[in-house]
Design a protein around this motif. Structure first.
Motif, mmCIF file in Angstrom:
data_model
loop_
_atom_site.group_PDB
_atom_site.id
_atom_site.type_symbol
_atom_site.label_atom_id
_atom_site.label_comp_id
_atom_site.label_asym_id
_atom_site.label_seq_id
_atom_site.Cartn_x
_atom_site.Cartn_y
_atom_site.Cartn_z
ATOM 1 N N ILE A 136 17.109 -0.545 14.136
ATOM 2 C CA ILE A 136 17.653 -0.874 12.816
ATOM 3 C C ILE A 136 16.538 -1.394 11.915
ATOM 4 N N ILE A 137 15.679 -2.267 12.474
ATOM 5 C CA ILE A 137 14.573 -2.800 11.680
ATOM 6 C C ILE A 137 13.581 -1.699 11.346
ATOM 7 N N GLY A 138 13.461 -0.727 12.260
ATOM 8 C CA GLY A 138 12.580 0.399 11.991
ATOM 9 C C GLY A 138 12.943 1.113 10.707
ATOM 10 N N THR A 139 14.240 1.264 10.455
ATOM 11 C CA THR A 139 14.639 1.921 9.211
ATOM 12 C C THR A 139 14.598 0.948 8.030
ATOM 13 N N SER A 140 15.099 -0.282 8.226
ATOM 14 C CA SER A 140 15.223 -1.192 7.085
ATOM 15 C C SER A 140 13.879 -1.758 6.656
ATOM 16 N N PHE A 141 13.076 -2.211 7.609
ATOM 17 C CA PHE A 141 11.794 -2.833 7.271
ATOM 18 C C PHE A 141 10.759 -1.785 6.877
ATOM 19 N N LEU A 142 10.626 -0.723 7.703
ATOM 20 C CA LEU A 142 9.651 0.316 7.366
ATOM 21 C C LEU A 142 10.039 1.000 6.061
ATOM 22 N N GLY A 143 11.347 1.238 5.872
ATOM 23 C CA GLY A 143 11.807 1.839 4.617
ATOM 24 C C GLY A 143 11.401 0.992 3.423
ATOM 25 N N HIS A 144 11.586 -0.314 3.555
ATOM 26 C CA HIS A 144 11.241 -1.270 2.502
ATOM 27 C C HIS A 144 9.734 -1.203 2.181
ATOM 28 N N GLU A 145 8.908 -1.331 3.214
ATOM 29 C CA GLU A 145 7.459 -1.397 2.979
ATOM 30 C C GLU A 145 6.896 -0.056 2.514
ATOM 31 N N LEU A 146 7.392 1.040 3.106
ATOM 32 C CA LEU A 146 6.872 2.346 2.701
ATOM 33 C C LEU A 146 7.312 2.692 1.282
ATOM 34 N N ALA A 147 8.486 2.184 0.872
ATOM 35 C CA ALA A 147 8.916 2.396 -0.517
ATOM 36 C C ALA A 147 7.918 1.752 -1.474
ATOM 37 N N HIS A 148 7.468 0.517 -1.139
ATOM 38 C CA HIS A 148 6.422 -0.129 -1.949
ATOM 39 C C HIS A 148 5.174 0.745 -1.998
ATOM 40 N N LYS A 149 4.744 1.164 -0.802
ATOM 41 C CA LYS A 149 3.469 1.880 -0.687
ATOM 42 C C LYS A 149 3.497 3.193 -1.474
ATOM 43 N N PHE A 150 4.556 3.988 -1.249
ATOM 44 C CA PHE A 150 4.575 5.302 -1.890
ATOM 45 C C PHE A 150 4.784 5.189 -3.401
ATOM 46 N N THR A 151 5.562 4.186 -3.828
ATOM 47 C CA THR A 151 5.723 3.994 -5.276
ATOM 48 C C THR A 151 4.394 3.600 -5.901
ATOM 49 N N ALA A 152 3.683 2.683 -5.229
ATOM 50 C CA ALA A 152 2.366 2.264 -5.749
ATOM 51 C C ALA A 152 1.419 3.455 -5.834
ATOM 52 N N GLN A 153 1.458 4.298 -4.802
ATOM 53 C CA GLN A 153 0.570 5.470 -4.806
ATOM 54 C C GLN A 153 0.943 6.452 -5.916
ATOM 55 N N ARG A 154 2.247 6.530 -6.204
ATOM 56 C CA ARG A 154 2.674 7.410 -7.297
ATOM 57 C C ARG A 154 2.139 6.916 -8.626
ATOM 58 N N TYR A 155 1.960 5.587 -8.724
ATOM 59 C CA TYR A 155 1.374 5.025 -9.945
ATOM 60 C C TYR A 155 -0.153 5.072 -9.901
ATOM 61 N N GLY A 156 -0.676 5.751 -8.893
ATOM 62 C CA GLY A 156 -2.129 5.906 -8.813
ATOM 63 C C GLY A 156 -2.845 4.715 -8.238
ATOM 64 N N ALA A 157 -2.121 3.811 -7.624
ATOM 65 C CA ALA A 157 -2.764 2.614 -7.079
ATOM 66 C C ALA A 157 -3.115 2.812 -5.610
ATOM 67 N N TRP A 158 -4.076 2.042 -5.186
ATOM 68 C CA TRP A 158 -4.390 1.959 -3.759
ATOM 69 C C TRP A 158 -3.388 0.998 -3.153
ATOM 70 N N ALA A 159 -2.775 1.347 -2.041
ATOM 71 C CA ALA A 159 -1.746 0.487 -1.454
ATOM 72 C C ALA A 159 -1.827 0.550 0.060
ATOM 73 N N GLU A 160 -1.763 -0.623 0.684
ATOM 74 C CA GLU A 160 -1.815 -0.657 2.143
ATOM 75 C C GLU A 160 -1.051 -1.864 2.669
ATOM 76 N N PHE A 161 -0.263 -1.629 3.713
ATOM 77 C CA PHE A 161 0.451 -2.729 4.354
ATOM 78 C C PHE A 161 -0.520 -3.520 5.217
ATOM 79 N N LYS A 162 -0.501 -4.845 5.030
ATOM 80 C CA LYS A 162 -1.331 -5.713 5.862
ATOM 81 C C LYS A 162 -0.457 -6.809 6.437
ATOM 82 N N LEU A 163 -0.810 -7.180 7.646
ATOM 83 C CA LEU A 163 -0.089 -8.259 8.306
ATOM 84 C C LEU A 163 -0.420 -9.578 7.607
ATOM 85 N N TRP A 164 0.602 -10.419 7.411
ATOM 86 C CA TRP A 164 0.384 -11.748 6.872
ATOM 87 C C TRP A 164 0.615 -12.692 8.060
ATOM 88 N N THR A 165 -0.478 -13.138 8.681
ATOM 89 C CA THR A 165 -0.369 -13.858 9.956
ATOM 90 C C THR A 165 0.537 -15.071 9.838
#
Ligand SMILES: [Zn+2]
Ligand SMILES: [Zn+2]
Ligand SMILES: [Zn+2]
Length: 301
Positions: A136-165
């Motif tokens: 369930i988290i695989g869809t909800s969490f990854l969906g959430h973060e990848l939505a950020h990433k791909f939207t940012a990339q569509r705006y031409g930005a560099w985007a990468e998920f990083k762990l916040w320790t």
């Protein structure tokens, strides 16, 4: 992309802390700066490659040929040339960061089962519930973060998920202390930098706000779909339960919680950037979302 490595000089760290060099793209202070041999600018580890900092002299940096491999189509006789997917779309360190965050959230959201002695008497059931929670988290969490990433990339930005320790540790600590009742749902974040120019180009508030909003919106959509299926099955008199664990109600709860938590207007959370962009948009999304989350927790948990 290992063949690129020899192209970049690694400087020895400066002795004096006051003269730490800053990345020309994101401004990060670099203890070990990378100097681009084509344009001479200093970059951080993420922007060191010419294609990652819009190098003005990128044409001099001869791109290595994309590896090409032959693939035999199933049952067919034709051989087709297929380009290997570009590795740089999702670097290994990002997949690792996403995986760690995924497991951290899986453990955190499963914590309340671990506090129930009845579950320990059936460890296989507990393990299955943990795997379902991960799914369930695989869809909800990854969906959430990848939505950020791909939207940012569509705006031409560099985007990468990083762990916040700190966030990942807080997620585990809060879930242990609260016996699974409170999940600090931010073990990492998608970091964004504009590619369009060097220092000084900050993405505008609206773009930043939209990139931040899409994550929680994905969770609202997933919760809504889960709720429709849940109530549909309920009306049909069908229940989906595995050892008393209902994946659909958990999908509703986890998605609502991920969305609601991240809309808190605080620090690096999405809500902060949405609020900075437009208070009305923040309120229209957040107030119903928080209400729905509270109702779902009372009714479904
Ligand atoms: Zn950088
Ligand atoms: Zn360069
Ligand atoms: Zn987010």
């Amino acid at each position: 992309m290992a063949s690129w490595r020899h192209d970049f000089k690694r400087l020895t760290p400066p002795k004096n802390k006051a003269i730490l060099e800053r990345c020309a793209v994101c401004g990060a202070e670099e203890f070990i700066p990378y100097v681009c041999r084509y344009c001479g600018h200093v970059h951080c580890v993420y922007h060191r490659l010419p294609e990652n900092h819009e190098c003005p002299n990128i044409s001099q940096a001869r791109a290595p040929r994309q590896p090409v491999h032959l693939e035999r189509r199933q049952g067919g006789t034709t051989l087709r040339l297929i380009r290997s997917p570009r590795i740089s779309l999702m670097p290994g360190r990002e997949i690792l960061a996403l995986s760690i965050a995924w497991v951290v959230l899986g453990v955190s959201f499963s914590m309340r089962y671990m506090y129930q002695p009845s579950w320990w008497s059936q460890p296989i059931a507990l393990f299955e519930v943990f795997l379902l929670t991960l799914l369930i988290i695989g869809t909800s969490f990854l969906g959430h973060e990848l939505a950020h990433k791909f939207t940012a990339q569509r705006y031409g930005a560099w985007a990468e998920f990083k762990l916040w320790t700190v966030g990942a540790i807080m997620s585990l600590v809060f879930s242990v202390v609260s016996q699974g009742a409170f999940i600090f749902a931010a073990p990492g974040a998608v970091y964004i930098a504009s590619r369009s120019s060097y220092i000084g180009d900050v993405m505008d508030r609206k773009t930043n706000g939209i990139i931040s909003l899409v994550g929680p919106v994905i969770n609202v959509a997933a919760a809504t779909i889960s709720a429709v299926i849940y109530f549909g099955l309920l009306a049909a008199g069908v229940g989906v339960k595995i050892y008393g664990f209902d994946p659909l109600t958990q999908s509703i709860l986890i998605n609502l919680w991920l969305g609601a938590f991240n809309m808190i207007p605080f620090f690096i959370l999405d809500g902060q950037k949405v609020l900075t962009w437009n208070r009305a948009v923040w309120a229209v999304v957040t107030i119903p979302l928080w209400t729905a989350t509270a109702v779902a927790i009372v009714l479904l948990r």
